[in-house]
Design an enzyme around this catalytic site. Structure first.
Site, mmCIF file in Angstrom:
data_model
loop_
_atom_site.group_PDB
_atom_site.id
_atom_site.type_symbol
_atom_site.label_atom_id
_atom_site.label_comp_id
_atom_site.label_asym_id
_atom_site.label_seq_id
_atom_site.Cartn_x
_atom_site.Cartn_y
_atom_site.Cartn_z
ATOM 1 N N CYS A 63 -5.338 -11.466 -25.260
ATOM 2 C CA CYS A 63 -6.146 -10.240 -25.194
ATOM 3 C C CYS A 63 -5.270 -9.025 -24.912
ATOM 4 O O CYS A 63 -4.902 -8.773 -23.766
ATOM 5 C CB CYS A 63 -7.233 -10.391 -24.127
ATOM 6 S SG CYS A 63 -8.246 -8.914 -23.951
ATOM 7 N N CYS B 206 -6.725 -6.353 -22.649
ATOM 8 C CA CYS B 206 -6.689 -6.720 -21.229
ATOM 9 C C CYS B 206 -5.271 -6.596 -20.669
ATOM 10 O O CYS B 206 -5.080 -6.131 -19.550
ATOM 11 C CB CYS B 206 -7.126 -8.171 -21.019
ATOM 12 S SG CYS B 206 -8.544 -8.685 -21.982
ATOM 13 N N ASP B 207 -4.264 -7.045 -21.423
ATOM 14 C CA ASP B 207 -2.942 -7.251 -20.836
ATOM 15 C C ASP B 207 -1.828 -6.366 -21.384
ATOM 16 O O ASP B 207 -0.724 -6.369 -20.835
ATOM 17 C CB ASP B 207 -2.538 -8.730 -21.015
ATOM 18 C CG ASP B 207 -3.530 -9.671 -20.330
ATOM 19 O OD1 ASP B 207 -4.078 -9.277 -19.281
ATOM 20 O OD2 ASP B 207 -3.768 -10.783 -20.836
#
Ligand code: NDP
Length: 320
Positions: A147, A150-151
């Site tokens: 992701c 997200c990261d």
């Protein structure tokens, strides 16, 4: 109150439930919170991975309400507590078969129990595809991610490799260039699957470079996490080790719809077709979260669609 039961002969089985929810990602938990607060006393199947994909992540920084971020597993545990608090019943079991041809809907689980539901919310999610390399699962959150939204933020001025040649791989790579100093896209062919416009954007991005006709055969790591990869060129048959700070998989997702066995309308990629009120083509069956969304795939959008499904279901019951 602990509402979880995992005996083989489940006392909650062989009964008709007003609402059954399949899945416990943010979509399923949120649908449970809303429907239990609406006095629908939902029964929720937790599945093989209670908490869903977020239990495989570390810090979640983009879920509103947590300015310092929150660990994925903790966020899911909190959602479960909130749903339990309003009277949701959880069953630690997975759904393997359903009969949606007539009401009440019949649900068969892995433990061999059957349940009946007047209405159903399917929130069984989707799983990111992995390359199935050694040590992969242990490296999630330690340099390996599925992701970018997200990261990506964690790779400021770092070197990142992204695997895949579809829209996700390119969009993820473009997003990661906001932080990283260099992003290499490893694709198994010399032609991208992604849309032309995305290809143009990626190819004109000075921070992005393509590694064509190649796959990863090994993830190199130390105790801190990923620090390199072995890349195999399918055309030349040669391998090279490359240093990397991060590795992102963007090779697609598999929706968890196999238990539906053609009983509900799916799109060409296997995701449930739901309308903008989360109705499926089966009267009384609603879908939410990643099982019906290959586009957004975020915890907050899954949670939002869970709330929508529960509200739509409540109104559906009122109108009967
Ligand atoms: P896709 O299935 O479109 O692409 C997956 C990519 O991963 C392909 O290039 C595929 O290679 C590669 N791949 C698959 N398995 C492997 C493997 N085992 N090893 C190496 N490579 C592999 O998935 P996406 O997640 O990219 O997209 C899903 C859907 O969402 C698509 O319809 C896409 O258009 C859409 N989407 C749209 C966006 C937008 O419009 N902004 C953004 C993101 C997604 P190969 O090409 O050789 O098969």
């Amino acid at each position: 109150m602990n509402n979880t039961n995992n005996n083989n002969t489940n006392p909650h089985s062989n009964k008709k439930w007003k609402t059954v929810i399949i899945g416990t990602g943010p979509a399923g938990y949120t649908a449970a919170i809303y429907s239990s607060r609406a006095n629908l006393n939902p029964l929720v199947f937790e599945g093989n991975q209670p908490g869903g994909q977020l239990t495989l992540t570390t810090l979640v920084e983009n879920f509103p309400g947590y300015p310092e971020g929150i660990m994925g597993p903790e966020l899911m545990e909190n959602m479960k507590k909130q749903a339990s608090h309003f009277g949701t019943t959880f069953v630690q079991d997975s759904v393997v078969d359903v009969d949606l041809s007539k009401k009440p809907f019949k649900i068969i689980t892995q433990n061999g129990n059957q349940y009946f539901a007047e209405t159903l919310i399917i929130a069984s999610g989707a799983d990111a595809k992995f390359l199935n390399l050694e040590g992969e699962k242990e490296l999630i959150g330690r340099g390996l991610s599925t992701c970018a939204t997200c990261d990506g933020f964690f790779y400021r001025n770092k070197i990142v490799h992204v695997v895949g040649g579809g829209d996700t791989a390119l969009e993820d790579s473009i997003f990661i260039t906001k932080f990283a100093k260099k992003v290499y896209i490893i694709h198994r062919r010399d032609e991208l699957r992604a849309s032309k416009i995305m290809q143009e954007k990626a190819k004109s991005n000075p921070k992005i470079e393509f590694i064509w006709n190649s796959t990863i055969t090994k993830i190199l790591h130390d105790t801190a996490g990923v620090n390199g990869i072995t890349v195999y060129n399918l055309k030349t048959g040669t391998s090279e080790n490359r240093a990397t700070d991060g590795l992102f998989y963007a090779i697609g997702h598999i929706p968890n719809t196999s238990f539906l066995k053609g009983q509900i309308e799916l799109n060409s990629e296997g995701f449930i077709k739901a309308n903008n009120r989360q109705y499926t083509n089966i009267d009384g069956v609603f879908a939410c979260g990643d099982v019906q969304d290959s586009f957004y795939r975020q915890a907050i959008t899954a949670a939002g669609s869970g709330a929508m499904a529960a509200i739509a279901l409540e109104r559906y019951l009122e109108a009967l």
